[in-house]
Scaffold this motif. Structure first.
Motif, PDB file in Angstrom:
ATOM      1  N   HIS A  33       0.817  -1.206   0.000  1.00  0.00           N
ATOM      2  CA  HIS A  33       0.000   0.000   0.000  1.00  0.00           C
ATOM      3  C   HIS A  33       0.850   1.254   0.000  1.00  0.00           C
ATOM      4  O   HIS A  33       0.463   2.264  -0.558  1.00  0.00           O
ATOM      5  N   GLU A  34       2.034   1.171   0.678  1.00  0.00           N
ATOM      6  CA  GLU A  34       2.894   2.344   0.766  1.00  0.00           C
ATOM      7  C   GLU A  34       4.331   1.925   1.002  1.00  0.00           C
ATOM      8  O   GLU A  34       4.605   0.969   1.717  1.00  0.00           O
ATOM      9  N   VAL A  35       5.242   2.676   0.385  1.00  0.00           N
ATOM     10  CA  VAL A  35       6.673   2.534   0.646  1.00  0.00           C
ATOM     11  C   VAL A  35       7.158   3.892   1.116  1.00  0.00           C
ATOM     12  O   VAL A  35       6.969   4.902   0.431  1.00  0.00           O
ATOM     13  N   VAL A  36       7.754   3.930   2.304  1.00  0.00           N
ATOM     14  CA  VAL A  36       8.398   5.147   2.795  1.00  0.00           C
ATOM     15  C   VAL A  36       9.883   4.950   2.535  1.00  0.00           C
ATOM     16  O   VAL A  36      10.510   4.053   3.099  1.00  0.00           O
ATOM     17  N   ALA A  37      10.422   5.756   1.625  1.00  0.00           N
ATOM     18  CA  ALA A  37      11.810   5.626   1.196  1.00  0.00           C
ATOM     19  C   ALA A  37      12.626   6.784   1.762  1.00  0.00           C
ATOM     20  O   ALA A  37      12.309   7.941   1.511  1.00  0.00           O
ATOM     21  N   VAL A  38      13.657   6.457   2.524  1.00  0.00           N
ATOM     22  CA  VAL A  38      14.470   7.465   3.211  1.00  0.00           C
ATOM     23  C   VAL A  38      15.866   7.512   2.605  1.00  0.00           C
ATOM     24  O   VAL A  38      16.471   6.467   2.349  1.00  0.00           O
ATOM     25  N   ASP A  39      16.365   8.706   2.378  1.00  0.00           N
ATOM     26  CA  ASP A  39      17.760   8.882   1.995  1.00  0.00           C
ATOM     27  C   ASP A  39      18.294  10.117   2.694  1.00  0.00           C
ATOM     28  O   ASP A  39      17.579  11.114   2.836  1.00  0.00           O
ATOM     29  N   ILE A  40      19.539  10.068   3.110  1.00  0.00           N
ATOM     30  CA  ILE A  40      20.139  11.181   3.837  1.00  0.00           C
ATOM     31  C   ILE A  40      20.467  12.352   2.916  1.00  0.00           C
ATOM     32  O   ILE A  40      20.563  13.483   3.353  1.00  0.00           O
ATOM     33  N   SER A  41      20.588  12.079   1.631  1.00  0.00           N
ATOM     34  CA  SER A  41      21.019  13.090   0.676  1.00  0.00           C
ATOM     35  C   SER A  41      19.847  13.684  -0.105  1.00  0.00           C
ATOM     36  O   SER A  41      19.135  12.969  -0.816  1.00  0.00           O
ATOM     37  N   THR A  42      19.705  14.993  -0.009  1.00  0.00           N
ATOM     38  CA  THR A  42      18.687  15.693  -0.799  1.00  0.00           C
ATOM     39  C   THR A  42      18.948  15.495  -2.278  1.00  0.00           C
ATOM     40  O   THR A  42      18.016  15.268  -3.065  1.00  0.00           O
ATOM     41  N   SER A  60       2.464   0.613 -17.684  1.00  0.00           N
ATOM     42  CA  SER A  60       1.512  -0.039 -16.788  1.00  0.00           C
ATOM     43  C   SER A  60       1.922   0.081 -15.330  1.00  0.00           C
ATOM     44  O   SER A  60       1.124  -0.184 -14.433  1.00  0.00           O
ATOM     45  N   CYS A  61       3.133   0.494 -15.070  1.00  0.00           N
ATOM     46  CA  CYS A  61       3.612   0.631 -13.696  1.00  0.00           C
ATOM     47  C   CYS A  61       3.436   2.064 -13.179  1.00  0.00           C
ATOM     48  O   CYS A  61       3.691   2.342 -12.019  1.00  0.00           O
ATOM     49  N   GLY A  62       2.987   2.962 -14.016  1.00  0.00           N
ATOM     50  CA  GLY A  62       2.878   4.376 -13.645  1.00  0.00           C
ATOM     51  C   GLY A  62       2.078   4.636 -12.390  1.00  0.00           C
ATOM     52  O   GLY A  62       2.422   5.503 -11.581  1.00  0.00           O
ATOM     53  N   SER A  63       1.017   3.885 -12.187  1.00  0.00           N
ATOM     54  CA  SER A  63       0.162   4.111 -11.019  1.00  0.00           C
ATOM     55  C   SER A  63       0.845   3.733  -9.706  1.00  0.00           C
ATOM     56  O   SER A  63       0.429   4.181  -8.637  1.00  0.00           O
ATOM     57  N   GLN A  64       1.894   2.938  -9.765  1.00  0.00           N
ATOM     58  CA  GLN A  64       2.590   2.498  -8.553  1.00  0.00           C
ATOM     59  C   GLN A  64       3.373   3.635  -7.889  1.00  0.00           C
ATOM     60  O   GLN A  64       3.637   3.589  -6.695  1.00  0.00           O
ATOM     61  N   ARG A  65       3.732   4.676  -8.653  1.00  0.00           N
ATOM     62  CA  ARG A  65       4.524   5.791  -8.116  1.00  0.00           C
ATOM     63  C   ARG A  65       3.799   6.460  -6.947  1.00  0.00           C
ATOM     64  O   ARG A  65       4.424   6.928  -5.998  1.00  0.00           O
ATOM     65  N   SER A  66       2.481   6.486  -6.975  1.00  0.00           N
ATOM     66  CA  SER A  66       1.717   7.150  -5.910  1.00  0.00           C
ATOM     67  C   SER A  66       1.861   6.438  -4.560  1.00  0.00           C
ATOM     68  O   SER A  66       1.521   6.998  -3.521  1.00  0.00           O
ATOM     69  N   LYS A  67       2.391   5.229  -4.564  1.00  0.00           N
ATOM     70  CA  LYS A  67       2.579   4.488  -3.316  1.00  0.00           C
ATOM     71  C   LYS A  67       3.877   4.849  -2.607  1.00  0.00           C
ATOM     72  O   LYS A  67       4.113   4.405  -1.499  1.00  0.00           O
ATOM     73  N   VAL A  68       4.724   5.646  -3.250  1.00  0.00           N
ATOM     74  CA  VAL A  68       6.055   5.944  -2.714  1.00  0.00           C
ATOM     75  C   VAL A  68       6.079   7.335  -2.088  1.00  0.00           C
ATOM     76  O   VAL A  68       5.745   8.329  -2.733  1.00  0.00           O
ATOM     77  N   ARG A  69       6.484   7.380  -0.810  1.00  0.00           N
ATOM     78  CA  ARG A  69       6.705   8.655  -0.122  1.00  0.00           C
ATOM     79  C   ARG A  69       8.188   8.758   0.180  1.00  0.00           C
ATOM     80  O   ARG A  69       8.761   7.911   0.872  1.00  0.00           O
ATOM     81  N   VAL A  70       8.835   9.802  -0.347  1.00  0.00           N
ATOM     82  CA  VAL A  70      10.269  10.001  -0.144  1.00  0.00           C
ATOM     83  C   VAL A  70      10.473  10.958   1.020  1.00  0.00           C
ATOM     84  O   VAL A  70       9.862  12.022   1.087  1.00  0.00           O
ATOM     85  N   VAL A  71      11.342  10.552   1.951  1.00  0.00           N
ATOM     86  CA  VAL A  71      11.695  11.371   3.109  1.00  0.00           C
ATOM     87  C   VAL A  71      13.203  11.589   3.070  1.00  0.00           C
ATOM     88  O   VAL A  71      13.963  10.620   2.967  1.00  0.00           O
ATOM     89  N   VAL A  72      13.622  12.844   3.139  1.00  0.00           N
ATOM     90  CA  VAL A  72      15.054  13.150   3.189  1.00  0.00           C
ATOM     91  C   VAL A  72      15.441  13.327   4.649  1.00  0.00           C
ATOM     92  O   VAL A  72      14.833  14.124   5.370  1.00  0.00           O
ATOM     93  N   GLY A  73      16.427  12.552   5.079  1.00  0.00           N
ATOM     94  CA  GLY A  73      16.887  12.661   6.450  1.00  0.00           C
ATOM     95  C   GLY A  73      17.795  11.516   6.819  1.00  0.00           C
ATOM     96  O   GLY A  73      17.938  10.542   6.081  1.00  0.00           O
ATOM     97  N   ASP A  74      18.397  11.629   7.977  1.00  0.00           N
ATOM     98  CA  ASP A  74      19.283  10.616   8.522  1.00  0.00           C
ATOM     99  C   ASP A  74      18.434   9.497   9.123  1.00  0.00           C
ATOM    100  O   ASP A  74      17.655   9.725  10.052  1.00  0.00           O
TER     101      ASP A  74
END
Length: 181
Positions: A33-42, A60-74
């Motif tokens: 349902h959701e992927v929270v993806a974290v990276d330290i680098s902006t 056909s995979c385009g709709s999957q992008r809405s499941k990804v939330r990117v968080v920048v931080g340590d």
């Protein structure tokens, strides 16, 4: 896990290829349902979103992008007590890229030996008892007079000990594949 994987925490977004593969090329696409993806680098997060994501999440995979939330931080700060991700969020699977060795590791315990608190905090983000923890070990292994197999074995033993001490009691698969950089 015994039930569908709903939420995934990816600590170490990089180019986003792992989550792209997961959401676009496996049967998990209908269960996540959701992927929270974290990276330290902006900069890395921006490149992932502007360069890699348009290629990964197309057609056909385009709709999957809405499941990804990117968080920048340590990641250490975000999952520690009081961190942004520690406020009640839980995950069904956690994927982690780590360098367990650290600088100047010859003659010392691998740096992962000092990560018990981090792994304890990760355990508090789990949604259930059978949460999956995947650790991708990325390391520069100095020779230190030992073979790579000996070093890999030492990292595996220390990582297992730290995980158990942090409350990750059931470790089913403990193979350590080391990606050298």
């Amino acid at each position: 896990p015994s039930s569908p994987v709903a939420r995934i925490l990816d600590l170490g977004l990089g180019g986003g290829t792992f989550i792209g593969h997961l959401l676009c090329h496996t049967d998990a696409r209908n269960r996540v349902h959701e992927v929270v993806a974290v990276d330290i680098s902006t900069a890395v997060a921006r490149i992932a979103e502007e360069v890699f994501f348009p290629v990964i999440f197309n057609g056909s995979c385009g709709s999957q992008r809405s499941k990804v939330r990117v968080v920048v931080g340590d990641a250490f700060a975000l999952v520690s007590a009081g961190g942004e991700l520690h406020g009640g969020e839980t995950f069904d699977a956690i994927v982690l890229d780590i360098d367990p060795v650290g600088e100047g590791a010859c003659g010392r315990q691998p740096a992962v030996a000092a990560m018990r608190g981090f792994f304890t905090s990760l355990g508090q983000l789990t949604a259930r008892d059978d949460t999956i923890l995947v650790i991708n070990v990325i390391a520069n292994l100095p020779a230190c007079g030992r073979t790579q197999a000996d070093q890999r074995q030492q990292v595996r033993r220390v990582l297992e000990r730290v995980l158990r001490a942090a409350g990750w009691s059931e470790l089913r698969h403990t193979a350590v594949a080391i990606e050298e950089r």
